[in-house]
Design an enzyme around this catalytic site. Structure first.
Site, mmCIF file in Angstrom:
data_model
loop_
_atom_site.group_PDB
_atom_site.id
_atom_site.type_symbol
_atom_site.label_atom_id
_atom_site.label_comp_id
_atom_site.label_asym_id
_atom_site.label_seq_id
_atom_site.Cartn_x
_atom_site.Cartn_y
_atom_site.Cartn_z
ATOM 1 N N GLN A 1 -10.269 -2.610 2.228
ATOM 2 C CA GLN A 1 -9.820 -3.213 3.478
ATOM 3 C C GLN A 1 -9.883 -2.244 4.652
ATOM 4 O O GLN A 1 -9.487 -2.573 5.756
ATOM 5 C CB GLN A 1 -8.426 -3.832 3.326
ATOM 6 C CG GLN A 1 -7.301 -2.879 3.078
ATOM 7 C CD GLN A 1 -6.086 -3.622 2.529
ATOM 8 O OE1 GLN A 1 -6.081 -4.118 1.402
ATOM 9 N NE2 GLN A 1 -5.032 -3.700 3.329
ATOM 10 N N SER B 1 6.637 -0.568 10.264
ATOM 11 C CA SER B 1 5.272 -0.398 9.769
ATOM 12 C C SER B 1 5.135 0.999 9.195
ATOM 13 O O SER B 1 5.738 1.950 9.715
ATOM 14 C CB SER B 1 4.266 -0.557 10.916
ATOM 15 O OG SER B 1 3.003 -0.048 10.525
ATOM 16 N N LYS C 1 4.999 -9.989 9.319
ATOM 17 C CA LYS C 1 4.437 -9.088 10.320
ATOM 18 C C LYS C 1 2.914 -9.178 10.324
ATOM 19 O O LYS C 1 2.285 -9.180 11.376
ATOM 20 C CB LYS C 1 4.859 -7.651 10.049
ATOM 21 C CG LYS C 1 4.166 -6.708 10.998
ATOM 22 C CD LYS C 1 4.857 -5.387 11.094
ATOM 23 C CE LYS C 1 3.911 -4.374 11.686
ATOM 24 N NZ LYS C 1 2.910 -3.966 10.691
ATOM 25 N N HIS D 1 9.381 -3.467 3.544
ATOM 26 C CA HIS D 1 9.054 -3.698 2.132
ATOM 27 C C HIS D 1 10.317 -3.983 1.321
ATOM 28 O O HIS D 1 10.317 -4.817 0.417
ATOM 29 C CB HIS D 1 8.361 -2.472 1.533
ATOM 30 C CG HIS D 1 7.059 -2.135 2.173
ATOM 31 N ND1 HIS D 1 6.929 -1.117 3.084
ATOM 32 C CD2 HIS D 1 5.838 -2.688 2.050
ATOM 33 C CE1 HIS D 1 5.676 -1.040 3.486
ATOM 34 N NE2 HIS D 1 4.983 -1.985 2.875
ATOM 35 N N MET E 1 0.847 -1.194 0.000
ATOM 36 C CA MET E 1 0.000 0.000 0.000
ATOM 37 C C MET E 1 0.884 1.245 0.000
ATOM 38 O O MET E 1 0.444 2.340 0.359
ATOM 39 C CB MET E 1 -0.941 -0.008 1.206
ATOM 40 C CG MET E 1 -1.873 -1.234 1.196
ATOM 41 S SD MET E 1 -3.463 -0.950 2.000
ATOM 42 C CE MET E 1 -2.922 -0.586 3.666
#
Lengths: 287, 287
Positions: free
Chosen positions: B61, B190, B154, B37, B30
């Site tokens: 989502q 994150s 994760k 990533h 995203m």
């Protein structure tokens, strides 16, 4: 012609053909093949280098209450089906059992859910039916990875749902809808016709007569008389009307027409005759 | 590196590569890319001839009540992301907008529904979240048709759901789960960490400390003290516990362990810190 009973046998057969860049046409069926299926296979044969036909009576699409008998009684005749497909020049038949398709539990955890579109018309009488169809068809698309997949226009709502499946989930293939094949007496070909007695079959003919009459009215510019069609089916001997509706041909949304038709439409209908539920439909074009 | 903004641009780029038989690795994201990533991309780069990364903040989502703000506030930084992916040797970035993905209504009619598996743990706090994930990932699989797709461990429940998606719908590809990347202070990487103040970040560290402690207990054969972990998180300053649970590593079903562990397990957890919800997990192996 290869008859693959497992996913592995299917993949082993298709992978080299795919690597060679051969085009693949898929005809998904539940077996009990008749001339309607043969017309799908013939069309696939015409348009592709490799033709795969699947034969799988999918329990997921019979899940609704009361469909159990229909699932158990659904005709199964693999040898005859295989002979017909061999004669039609099919390359690979995929005929897995339920455990091969869905694993030891016989059920997927993830389903394709069709929402509103699957809850109307046929879906109203058979809750969950189109979810079962969309789920098994998604699996078949992923297993076969065809360039084109062939479905009979007789199941008009199924065609619309599958087109939407392909559009909404971006499956990289083309959906080809093949016209309804009718017997000389007008009855639309269906595997379930095998279960009609002679008297049932005579009674069932009222459905195609009513549809032809509506087609005639549309083509001659007379007002459509949907209520009249209902009345005819309700008063017919040996028949119980499930539904008959005029819908938009593209979206399947209900259509109310006061004057002449202004867009392509379908009349979709279902009746019960004896223990058998029959469906049929006809396309109405604006003049 | 090509940045494709439409499905057509993506297909035009990939079709010739696929015809040449090149292997394709997909990393769905995203955006708001970080070192986590980068580790997915590096793994994909190692194992495939062509690497495709998608960047799409998927509204489906975030559909649950209260997720609107999270969707609006989700960090968007396409230029920085594209620069990072170029440096990592990605071949194609697919960065469509919502209308390109879902058409003018912005919503599919057919969804992949994850059932029970998507309703537990993260799904209990975010109804519909995993349906949105499974639906967009099914679309990306069909658009890119990768040989392998890479997901971060994760999001342990996401990995389990996607594995099930591939199994249940027979997608012809391999799912590769890549270990959690942690900052030096232990916090799992994150995109949402960007939204933590320094004080929030300090407070958040209790989560990884509690998980490391459980890992230490499991590895030294001490009884796991899940209730103790709850108590620690409930009494921590500036943190609100959402859930912390011991589950089977394969099925994500809740696990009760009285003595030593007898199978691979996960502790999965979520906390709220300020306006941000953070998740983390750790694998526990039997001695």
């Amino acid at each position: 012609m290869l008859v693959a009973r497992t996913k592995k046998e299917l993949l082993d057969a298709l992978t080299p053909l795919r690597t060679q860049g051969r085009s693949i046409g898929l005809v998904p069926t539940m077996g009990a093949l008749h001339s309607g299926h043969a017309s799908l296979v013939a069309k696939a044969r015409e348009e592709n280098e490799v033709v795969v036909t699947s034969i799988f009576v999918n329990p997921l699409q019979f899940e609704a209450l009361g469909d159990c008998d229909d699932y158990r009684n659904y005709p199964r005749q693999l040898d005859a089906d295989v002979a017909l497909l061999e004669a039609e020049g099919v390359d690979v038949v995929f005929a897995p059992d339920v455990e091969e398709m869905y694993g030891p539990t016989g059920l997927p955890m993830l389903w394709v859910r069709t929402g509103e579109m699957g809850e109307r018309l046929e879906g109203a009488s058979r809750p969950g039916h189109f979810d079962g169809v969309a789920t098994v068809v998604a699996k078949l698309f992923n297993l076969v990875r065809p360039d084109r997949a062939y479905f009979g226009q007789k199941d008009a709502q199924q065609v619309a749902v599958i087109r939407r499946l392909v559009g909404d989930l971006d499956f990289p293939l083309e959906i080809c809808a093949v016209p309804i094949i009718r017997a000389a007496d007008g009855l639309a070909e269906s595997s379930r016709n095998q279960r009609l007695s002679d008297a049932d079959r005579d009674a069932a003919l009222v459905l195609s007569r009513v549809l032809f009459d509506l087609e005639e009215r549309a083509s001659t510019g007379q007002p459509l008389d949907i209520e009249g069609a209902w009345a005819q089916l309700r008063s017919a001997e040996g028949v119980r009307l499930d539904h008959l509706e005029l819908v938009d041909a593209a979206t399947l949304e209900p259509l109310t027409v006061t004057g002449a038709l202004d867009r392509p439409a379908l009349v979709v209908a279902a009746i019960h005759v004896g223990q058998v539920r029959l469906i049929d439909n006809i396309e109405l074009l604006p003049r």
